[in-house]
Design a protein around this motif. Structure first.
Motif, PDB file in Angstrom:
ATOM      1  N   LEU A 149       0.811  -1.214  -0.014  1.00 32.77           N
ATOM      2  CA  LEU A 149      -0.177   0.105  -0.148  1.00 32.77           C
ATOM      3  C   LEU A 149       0.892   1.402  -0.032  1.00 32.77           C
ATOM      4  N   ALA A 150       2.013   1.186   0.841  1.00 29.26           N
ATOM      5  CA  ALA A 150       2.866   2.393   0.824  1.00 29.26           C
ATOM      6  C   ALA A 150       3.565   2.632  -0.532  1.00 29.26           C
ATOM      7  N   GLU A 151       3.849   1.578  -1.337  1.00 26.47           N
ATOM      8  CA  GLU A 151       4.455   1.572  -2.752  1.00 26.47           C
ATOM      9  C   GLU A 151       3.579   2.192  -3.641  1.00 26.47           C
ATOM     10  N   ALA A 152       2.355   1.778  -3.406  1.00 25.03           N
ATOM     11  CA  ALA A 152       1.141   2.350  -4.334  1.00 25.03           C
ATOM     12  C   ALA A 152       0.800   3.834  -3.988  1.00 25.03           C
ATOM     13  N   CYS A 153       1.032   4.142  -2.845  1.00 20.00           N
ATOM     14  CA  CYS A 153       0.763   5.843  -2.292  1.00 20.00           C
ATOM     15  C   CYS A 153       2.058   6.469  -2.805  1.00 20.00           C
ATOM     16  N   PHE A 154       3.331   5.993  -2.809  1.00 21.00           N
ATOM     17  CA  PHE A 154       4.398   6.639  -3.298  1.00 21.00           C
ATOM     18  C   PHE A 154       4.510   6.841  -4.635  1.00 21.00           C
ATOM     19  N   GLU A 155       3.867   5.989  -5.497  1.00 27.42           N
ATOM     20  CA  GLU A 155       3.739   6.002  -6.723  1.00 27.42           C
ATOM     21  C   GLU A 155       2.665   6.957  -7.276  1.00 27.42           C
ATOM     22  N   LEU A 156       1.586   7.261  -6.506  1.00 31.52           N
ATOM     23  CA  LEU A 156       0.696   8.185  -6.995  1.00 31.52           C
ATOM     24  C   LEU A 156       1.449   9.601  -6.504  1.00 31.52           C
ATOM     25  N   TYR A 157       2.085   9.648  -5.401  1.00 30.60           N
ATOM     26  CA  TYR A 157       2.889  10.911  -5.154  1.00 30.60           C
ATOM     27  C   TYR A 157       3.736  11.221  -6.103  1.00 30.60           C
ATOM     28  N   GLN A 158       4.343  10.277  -6.846  1.00 26.73           N
ATOM     29  CA  GLN A 158       5.450  10.742  -7.805  1.00 26.73           C
ATOM     30  C   GLN A 158       4.892  11.016  -9.166  1.00 26.73           C
ATOM     31  N   GLN A 159       3.753  10.118  -9.642  1.00 25.90           N
ATOM     32  CA  GLN A 159       3.203  10.429 -10.948  1.00 25.90           C
ATOM     33  C   GLN A 159       2.114  11.360 -10.823  1.00 25.90           C
ATOM     34  N   ARG A 160       1.263  11.435  -9.919  1.00 27.43           N
ATOM     35  CA  ARG A 160       0.427  12.612  -9.754  1.00 27.43           C
ATOM     36  C   ARG A 160      -0.552  12.682 -10.829  1.00 27.43           C
TER      37      ARG A 160
END
Length: 152
Positions: free
Chosen positions: A129-140
């Motif tokens: 879940l943290a990886e998916a949230c970090f991906e959102l943070y990066q890709q926006r």
């Protein structure tokens, strides 16, 4: 800004995580305004207060990320926990509206809906879940993401 009373953050994640087995949780047919108001105070007004603390600095920088997490009852019908789900649906709307309003200012907001119990070694594994949230943070690239939902 030290001493200003405001937080300086590049990103903020709001997740007060109510417990669905709490005696304060009520089903739709037993719902009272007071119970919804209690949850709304924490879930929605707490998020608004949090955003109020960091948004001015994000606007000055022209960049920032606001992530709001909720559970499956935000987007699926789970009448047994309506006292939690109703305010979380409002939080979802707030996140989506923030993104629509602030995107052209370089500030990204997203709603992350987690569809499973968060538990290591499962589809709700916190590292996944943290990886998916970090991906959102990066890709926006989207204002909402549903994570770890069972196949329908």
């Amino acid at each position: 800004m030290p001493g200003s009373g405001r937080g300086s953050a590049r990103w903020r994640c709001w997740n007060p995580a109510p417990c669905p087995t709490s005696p304060r949780v009520q089903a739709a047919s037993a719902l009272t305004a007071g119970r919804v108001q209690e949850t709304f105070q924490t879930q929605v007004l707490g998020a608004i207060n949090s955003v109020t603390q960091v948004l001015p600095d994000m606007r000055v920088r022209g960049r920032g990320t606001l992530l709001f997490t909720t559970g499956a009852a935000t987007v699926l019908s789970v009448p047994a926990i309506s006292s939690v789900a109703v305010p979380l649906a409002a939080l979802r709307k707030y996140a989506l509206d923030l993104n629509a309003e602030l995107a052209d200012q370089g500030i990204y907001a997203a709603h992350v809906c987690i569809g499973r119990v968060i538990e290591p070694g499962t589809e709700g594994d916190p590292d996944r879940l943290a990886e998916a949230c970090f991906e959102l943070y990066q890709q926006r690239d989207r204002a909402e993401r549903l994570l770890a939902f069972p196949e329908r």
